[in-house]
Enzyme design. Structure first.
Site, PDB file in Angstrom:
ATOM      1  N   LYS A 115       0.827  -1.215   0.000  1.00  0.00           N
ATOM      2  CA  LYS A 115       0.000   0.000   0.000  1.00  0.00           C
ATOM      3  C   LYS A 115       0.856   1.258   0.000  1.00  0.00           C
ATOM      4  O   LYS A 115       0.469   2.267  -0.571  1.00  0.00           O
ATOM      5  CB  LYS A 115      -0.964  -0.003   1.199  1.00  0.00           C
ATOM      6  CG  LYS A 115      -2.087  -1.014   1.031  1.00  0.00           C
ATOM      7  CD  LYS A 115      -3.202  -0.784   2.025  1.00  0.00           C
ATOM      8  CE  LYS A 115      -4.337  -1.777   1.803  1.00  0.00           C
ATOM      9  NZ  LYS A 115      -5.323  -1.754   2.873  1.00  0.00           N
ATOM     10  N   LYS A 196      -4.084 -11.536  -7.002  1.00  0.00           N
ATOM     11  CA  LYS A 196      -5.378 -11.857  -6.407  1.00  0.00           C
ATOM     12  C   LYS A 196      -6.462 -10.869  -6.872  1.00  0.00           C
ATOM     13  O   LYS A 196      -6.176  -9.707  -7.179  1.00  0.00           O
ATOM     14  CB  LYS A 196      -5.288 -11.879  -4.873  1.00  0.00           C
ATOM     15  CG  LYS A 196      -5.150 -10.527  -4.223  1.00  0.00           C
ATOM     16  CD  LYS A 196      -5.398 -10.626  -2.717  1.00  0.00           C
ATOM     17  CE  LYS A 196      -5.463  -9.221  -2.138  1.00  0.00           C
ATOM     18  NZ  LYS A 196      -6.052  -9.106  -0.840  1.00  0.00           N
ATOM     19  N   LYS A 199     -10.445  -5.529  -4.660  1.00  0.00           N
ATOM     20  CA  LYS A 199     -11.430  -4.449  -4.770  1.00  0.00           C
ATOM     21  C   LYS A 199     -10.783  -3.136  -5.174  1.00  0.00           C
ATOM     22  O   LYS A 199     -11.448  -2.239  -5.634  1.00  0.00           O
ATOM     23  CB  LYS A 199     -12.225  -4.309  -3.469  1.00  0.00           C
ATOM     24  CG  LYS A 199     -11.391  -4.001  -2.253  1.00  0.00           C
ATOM     25  CD  LYS A 199     -12.251  -3.774  -1.024  1.00  0.00           C
ATOM     26  CE  LYS A 199     -12.765  -5.059  -0.431  1.00  0.00           C
ATOM     27  NZ  LYS A 199     -13.224  -4.932   0.960  1.00  0.00           N
TER      28      LYS A 199
HETATM   29  P1  AMP Z   1     -10.278  -7.018   1.956  1.00  0.00           P
HETATM   30  O1  AMP Z   1     -10.747  -7.024   0.552  1.00  0.00           O
HETATM   31  O2  AMP Z   1      -8.779  -6.835   2.008  1.00  0.00           O
HETATM   32  O3  AMP Z   1     -11.043  -6.146   2.896  1.00  0.00           O
HETATM   33  O4  AMP Z   1     -10.506  -8.503   2.457  1.00  0.00           O
HETATM   34  C1  AMP Z   1     -11.659  -8.977   3.092  1.00  0.00           C
HETATM   35  C2  AMP Z   1     -11.536 -10.468   3.272  1.00  0.00           C
HETATM   36  O5  AMP Z   1     -11.597 -11.123   1.997  1.00  0.00           O
HETATM   37  C3  AMP Z   1     -10.226 -10.938   3.919  1.00  0.00           C
HETATM   38  O6  AMP Z   1     -10.470 -12.056   4.733  1.00  0.00           O
HETATM   39  C4  AMP Z   1      -9.391 -11.333   2.745  1.00  0.00           C
HETATM   40  O7  AMP Z   1      -8.429 -12.295   3.083  1.00  0.00           O
HETATM   41  C5  AMP Z   1     -10.441 -11.902   1.794  1.00  0.00           C
HETATM   42  N1  AMP Z   1     -10.029 -11.715   0.401  1.00  0.00           N
HETATM   43  C6  AMP Z   1      -9.730 -10.567  -0.230  1.00  0.00           C
HETATM   44  N2  AMP Z   1      -9.400 -10.771  -1.511  1.00  0.00           N
HETATM   45  C7  AMP Z   1      -9.474 -12.107  -1.717  1.00  0.00           C
HETATM   46  C8  AMP Z   1      -9.250 -12.959  -2.846  1.00  0.00           C
HETATM   47  N3  AMP Z   1      -8.892 -12.480  -4.031  1.00  0.00           N
HETATM   48  N4  AMP Z   1      -9.443 -14.280  -2.672  1.00  0.00           N
HETATM   49  C9  AMP Z   1      -9.819 -14.775  -1.504  1.00  0.00           C
HETATM   50  N5  AMP Z   1     -10.060 -14.037  -0.398  1.00  0.00           N
HETATM   51  C10 AMP Z   1      -9.893 -12.716  -0.494  1.00  0.00           C
END
Ligand code: AMP
Ligand code: TRP
Length: 327
Positions: A115, A196, A199
């Protein structure tokens, strides 16, 4: 309210969209935990503001995320759902944990390094301290397990380290949490299967948002990159097709082997066409349920969740302060 069940705690940032990677990597696993654990699900808005947010959008996203949780099947009768910034114990404990966290431990964090590169103009202290606030989230509830995606493992490790350190310095206070990484832990981007699904991707074609409409889903899947060759097979040299197969499998429960067989001679186009329909059918009831949730209902759920979270977190915080000589 206080149950004998072990505690599961997880958080999700109300920034931007929620995609099927988030669903398959975290929310889906949470649903399965609701009966065996006392689950606590937190909308971590203080984590979100470590990256610049537009106030009106943050408010809208938080409300939207809560509705999504509920629509996906998080049950407020079983689980505690609340917003992080409404329970002050989180930032209080984060400050205390700051005093037993070393700079080197935070400098090593992959997410911070990522980040800090991505948001060069705003490498703020909050972004650096993010893992400590996350440790506070977890430790306040005497959490036994933390269901997250693989990318959060390093942060959960820090929470464990800090819990041990505090216990050693001041006497037994915190339960040592275990990470719980579910299958489907890493869904890759549709436009780049080596990274990965995210968002914060600039290209919306990277992900399927849980709120995407039918046409958008069909278009995004049709445009998803594929590998060279024709064979539909789960294999390290076929990252794109493997990712599509994984999503298909996790949403339909059809074993990968059966999917490989089904599409042997049919090629990528047919696989994509069917996958789009699988995703559409999966999202339809979720999207319909969201429409039925009004603000009165969500406010009531939040008020109840906040009350419970406040009571539980205060118990731990009081103990911590007492041990440190703060009261
Ligand atoms: P975040 O998008 O960083 O707020 O992640 C929210 C949750 O979704 C966390 O538990 C991440 O580990 C999971 N997560 C985010 N992106 C992925 C992805 N591409 N595949 C699987 N899990 C994800
Ligand atoms: N950092 C996590 C993420 O981006 C969200 C989070 C904040 C979290 N606090 C938490 C996850 C506590 C689990 C437990 O995904």
């Amino acid at each position: 309210m206080l149950t004998q069940k072990p505690i599961a705690f997880s958080g999700i940032q109300p920034s931007g969209i929620i995609h099927i990677g988030n669903y398959l990597g975290s929310i889906k696993n949470w649903l399965e935990l609701q009966d065996r654990y006392q689950c606590i699900f937190c909308l971590v808005d203080y984590h979100s503001i470590t990256v610049r947010q537009t106030p009106a959008e943050l408010r809208k996203n938080t409300e939207g995320l809560l509705k999504l949780y509920l629509a996906c099947g998080i049950d407020p009768k079983k689980s505690i759902i609340f917003i992080q910034s409404q329970v002050p114990a989180h930032t209080e404990l984060a400050w205390i944990l700051n005093t037993i966290t070393y700079l080197g431990e935070l400098k090593r964090m992959t997410q911070f390094k990522d980040k800090a590169t991505r948001y060069k103009e705003n490498v703020n202290v909050g972004l650096f301290d993010y893992p400590v606030l996350m440790a506070a989230d977890i430790l306040l509830y005497q959490t036994n397990v933390v269901p997250v995606g693989q990318d959060q493992l390093q942060h959960v490790e820090l929470a464990r380290t800090l819990a041990h350190r505090f216990n050693q310095l001041y006497g037994e206070t915190f339960t040592i949490p275990q990470p719980l990484i579910g299958k489907g832990a890493k869904i890759m981007g549709l436009d780049d299967p080596t990274k990965k699904m995210s968002k914060s991707a600039k290209n919306p074609g990277n992900y399927i948002a849980l709120t995407d409409d039918v046409e958008t889903i069909r278009k995004k899947i049709a445009r998803a990159v594929t590998d060279s060759g024709y064979e539909v097979k789960l294999s390290p040299d076929k990252p794109a097709i493997s990712n599509l197969l994984t999503i298909y499998h996790l949403l339909s429960n059809i074993p990968i082997k059966d999917l490989e067989k089904k599409y042997t001679d049919k090629g990528y186009a047919k696989l994509k066409k069917d996958l789009a329909e699988v995703i559409i059918n999966f999202l339809k009831p979720i999207q319909e349920k969201i429409k039925t949730l009004d603000q009165k209902t969500t406010n009531q759920i939040l008020a109840a969740g906040t009350r419970k979270a406040q009571t539980l977190s205060q118990l731990t915080l009081n103990r911590v302060k007492e041990k440190m000589g703060l009261i």
